[in-house]
Design an enzyme around this catalytic site. Sequence first.
Site, short mmCIF file in Angstrom:
data_model
loop_
_atom_site.label_atom_id
_atom_site.label_comp_id
_atom_site.label_asym_id
_atom_site.label_seq_id
_atom_site.Cartn_x
_atom_site.Cartn_y
_atom_site.Cartn_z
CB ILE A 49 36.88 40.12 43.43
CG1 ILE A 49 37.41 38.66 43.45
CG2 ILE A 49 37.69 41.03 44.50
CD1 ILE A 49 38.73 38.56 42.92
N GLY A 50 33.67 38.60 42.79
CA GLY A 50 33.02 38.42 41.57
C GLY A 50 31.99 37.29 41.85
CB SER A 86 30.33 29.55 35.71
OG SER A 86 31.67 28.90 35.79
CG ASP A 144 31.61 28.84 30.43
OD1 ASP A 144 31.49 29.30 31.56
OD2 ASP A 144 31.15 29.66 29.35
C1 5Z5 Z 1 36.11 43.51 39.76
N1 5Z5 Z 1 37.04 42.00 39.80
C2 5Z5 Z 1 38.28 42.13 39.82
O1 5Z5 Z 1 38.82 43.28 39.97
C3 5Z5 Z 1 39.14 40.73 39.81
C4 5Z5 Z 1 40.45 40.90 39.86
C5 5Z5 Z 1 41.40 41.85 40.31
N2 5Z5 Z 1 40.82 39.30 39.94
C6 5Z5 Z 1 39.61 38.67 39.49
C7 5Z5 Z 1 39.39 37.35 39.21
C8 5Z5 Z 1 40.26 36.37 39.41
C9 5Z5 Z 1 41.92 36.50 39.75
O2 5Z5 Z 1 42.39 37.42 40.27
N3 5Z5 Z 1 42.06 35.17 39.74
C10 5Z5 Z 1 41.26 34.12 39.45
C11 5Z5 Z 1 41.32 32.68 39.39
C12 5Z5 Z 1 40.19 32.00 39.02
C13 5Z5 Z 1 38.88 32.70 38.73
CL1 5Z5 Z 1 37.77 31.91 38.36
C14 5Z5 Z 1 39.05 34.11 38.95
C15 5Z5 Z 1 40.02 34.95 39.30
C16 5Z5 Z 1 38.39 39.68 39.49
C17 5Z5 Z 1 37.06 39.17 39.28
#
Ligand code: 5Z5
Length: 284
Positions: A14-15, A18, A145
């Site tokens: 989902i991503g 860093s 950050d």
């Molecule tokens: C498209 N991205 C998403 O939908 C997304 C969703 C629904 N949640 C996240 C990211 C996190 C998330 O849901 N919990 C997290 C805890 C720590 C970190 Cl570094 C990132 C996350 C993301 C990037």
Amino acid sequence: MPGRQSDYTVVQQIGVGSFGTCCLVKRLVDGQKFVWKEVRYGNMREAEKESLVREVNLLRDLRHPHIVRYIDRIVVKSSSTLYLVMEYCAGGDLAQLIQDRKQKRLAGRLNSMLPQEFVLKVFYQLLLALKELHQNQQGKILHRDLKPANVFLTSAMGDVKLGDFGLARVLSSEVSMAISYVGTPYYMSPEQVAKMRYNESSDVWSLGCLIYELCALHPPFTAKDQKELYGKIKKGEFRRIPHAYSEELFTTLSSMLKQNPEKRPSVESLLQMPYINPTLMMPK
Ligand SMILES: CNC(=O)c1c(C)[nH]c(/C=C2\C(=O)Nc3ccc(Cl)cc32)c1C
């Protein structure tokens, strides 16, 4: 006791954080959703590995409603990878929200701006998170950050939680700078540009940039390259946020973006502002 990779199944990536890749995972025993972030430590120096362990232990013990909860850590020695299992935030991050609103504005849609009520809620909740970090019993933690991509929503326009922090302090400065500023360092403070010490007031600067961007849908300082950006940050001139947002809010943001770190308000003093802190507006 640390978990095992086999306790979870990966749903999807989902991503890219860093420090590595972020995946949505499900815990097999109960089907609960989490996010795990890979931290590849293979190229770290011994000292960095030791401080990474100390940092993760510190973060693991943090419990706060507006800080993403670290749930578990999994070490896979064969690939020199640490998986940090963390709380799932279904609303995604603020960078996505800002991007969505910018698309709406480009499409000429009305109400592309974020409501001031939502902006102030985010402001208040991130101040509470920074207060927890800066006054942590086990030692002051600086975020280092703070940016929209590191702030996560529990649901669409819901509450926010600060994530992805502290590790930047672990890595050597050149590594953390290289990783932390994969993108353009829009939120870098004047003292960081001048390579001076980073402290709590630098987090206040970054929070000011973040709240400014929620209002204007762009950072206070933008440029075509890093040299021009650093010049603008040091000059310290920025436009007013849209007039849909109060003079009070713009005045506060302007104080957070003062060049001299000592002139910026503290997290504590910002939390004493009734228009930011709803608990101060309750009837006596
Ligand atoms: C498209 N991205 C998403 O939908 C997304 C969703 C629904 N949640 C996240 C990211 C996190 C998330 O849901 N919990 C997290 C805890 C720590 C970190 Cl570094 C990132 C996350 C993301 C990037």
